[in-house]
Design an enzyme around this catalytic site. Sequence first.
Site, mmCIF file in Angstrom:
data_model
loop_
_atom_site.group_PDB
_atom_site.id
_atom_site.type_symbol
_atom_site.label_atom_id
_atom_site.label_comp_id
_atom_site.label_asym_id
_atom_site.label_seq_id
_atom_site.Cartn_x
_atom_site.Cartn_y
_atom_site.Cartn_z
ATOM 1 N N GLU A 169 11.608 9.475 -20.279
ATOM 2 C CA GLU A 169 11.296 8.334 -19.913
ATOM 3 C C GLU A 169 10.266 8.061 -19.004
ATOM 4 O OE1 GLU A 169 15.299 6.141 -19.462
ATOM 5 O OE2 GLU A 169 15.575 6.772 -21.609
ATOM 6 N N HIS A 176 8.811 10.089 1.940
ATOM 7 C CA HIS A 176 8.354 11.517 1.886
ATOM 8 C C HIS A 176 9.322 12.288 1.018
ATOM 9 C CE1 HIS A 176 7.093 10.761 6.477
ATOM 10 N NE2 HIS A 176 6.390 10.261 5.544
ATOM 11 N N HIS A 232 1.653 14.374 2.394
ATOM 12 C CA HIS A 232 2.350 13.490 3.324
ATOM 13 C C HIS A 232 3.335 13.048 2.504
ATOM 14 C CE1 HIS A 232 2.012 10.307 6.590
ATOM 15 N NE2 HIS A 232 3.270 10.041 5.903
ATOM 16 N N HIS A 250 6.982 3.370 1.488
ATOM 17 C CA HIS A 250 6.510 4.595 1.461
ATOM 18 C C HIS A 250 7.634 5.421 2.044
ATOM 19 C CE1 HIS A 250 4.176 7.896 3.351
ATOM 20 N NE2 HIS A 250 4.547 7.467 4.576
ATOM 21 N N GLU A 304 2.391 2.175 9.732
ATOM 22 C CA GLU A 304 1.502 2.022 8.593
ATOM 23 C C GLU A 304 1.286 0.716 8.059
ATOM 24 O OE1 GLU A 304 0.227 4.719 7.782
ATOM 25 O OE2 GLU A 304 1.461 6.342 8.042
HETATM 26 P P1 13P Z 1 6.640 4.759 11.135
HETATM 27 O O1 13P Z 1 7.723 5.310 12.090
HETATM 28 O O2 13P Z 1 5.345 4.166 12.272
HETATM 29 O O3 13P Z 1 6.926 3.644 10.215
HETATM 30 O O4 13P Z 1 5.831 5.921 10.491
HETATM 31 C C1 13P Z 1 6.505 6.770 9.670
HETATM 32 C C2 13P Z 1 5.740 7.295 8.543
HETATM 33 O O5 13P Z 1 6.127 8.000 7.693
HETATM 34 C C3 13P Z 1 4.280 7.679 8.878
HETATM 35 O O6 13P Z 1 3.558 7.844 7.908
HETATM 36 ZN ZN ZN Z 2 4.681 8.924 6.298
#
Ligand code: 13P
Ligand code: ZN
Length: 271
Positions: free
Chosen positions: A169, A141, A210, A139, A116
């Site tokens: 808040e 999840h 995602h 980033h 990413e």
């Molecule tokens: P990477 O292992 O390449 O960082 O990918 C993980 C991920 O969350 C892809 O969106």
């Molecule tokens: Zn991801």
Amino acid sequence: MKEILTAPFLAEMTHTASNMYRLGWDERNGGNISLLLEERDVSPYLELSRVLRKIPLGFQAASLAGRLFLVTGTGKYFKNVARDPEENLGLFRISQDGACAELLWGYRGGGQFTSELPAHLMSHMARLSVDPANRVVMHSHPTHTLAMNYVHELDERKITHTLWEMCTECIVVFPDGVGVLPWMLCGTNAIGEATAEKMREFRLVIWAMHGIYAAGRTLDETFGLIETVEKAAQIYMLTAHLPRRNTIQDAQLRQLAEAFGVAYRKDFLKL
Ligand code: 13P
Ligand code: ZN
């Protein structure tokens, strides 16, 4: 040279990855972090003229030429970052032509930066253009945020409004709201460009079905943005199927934003 494993920026990075894993936001290799570093912070620990490898970026990052980044590796597990930083992280400089990463440390055993990286570096460029103090793109999840994607309309105004209503808040922590991208193929320049476009306006961007992206000045601040969205999403998921008896009114959200002096998305309230 001082031992790089004692560098404060490395301790902060490993601590952050461990916390993200502990909270269940980053299963397996899920998630990635990039931290923009200053030369003065890195030079006591690394010989900056010693390039281990050059890795093509696959896109142009000319405005970041010469800048140093500490970035998680592709396919690497957040759970392992603290145990073995050199295998799971890499520190590189963007080449003068903006086309390569000059690896200075890490990605031991032939690894490379996250898939990413387009979204990370393009978001850094976008955030730096609106906030020169921005240093972090993250980033993840997070479970409840992701769950909410399946039951809530994926509309920026509506999702921001719902999240603001979930904890008093929230509007103070993310007054600029949450941007939303539709489902797109991850790991591409296209999703990177779309994320960066949203990052001009928002520090938080949901990638539908995602995960989430956040940007901030420090690892703590950026972590805190995701943490606050995730807490609000958890409350939403705990209550969405129950009759709603009470809520925070829009006039109260405005009162909060004014009391804390934050510039909020007035167009996201119905007043
Ligand atoms: P990477 O292992 O390449 O960082 O990918 C993980 C991920 O969350 C892809 O969106
Ligand atoms: Zn991801």
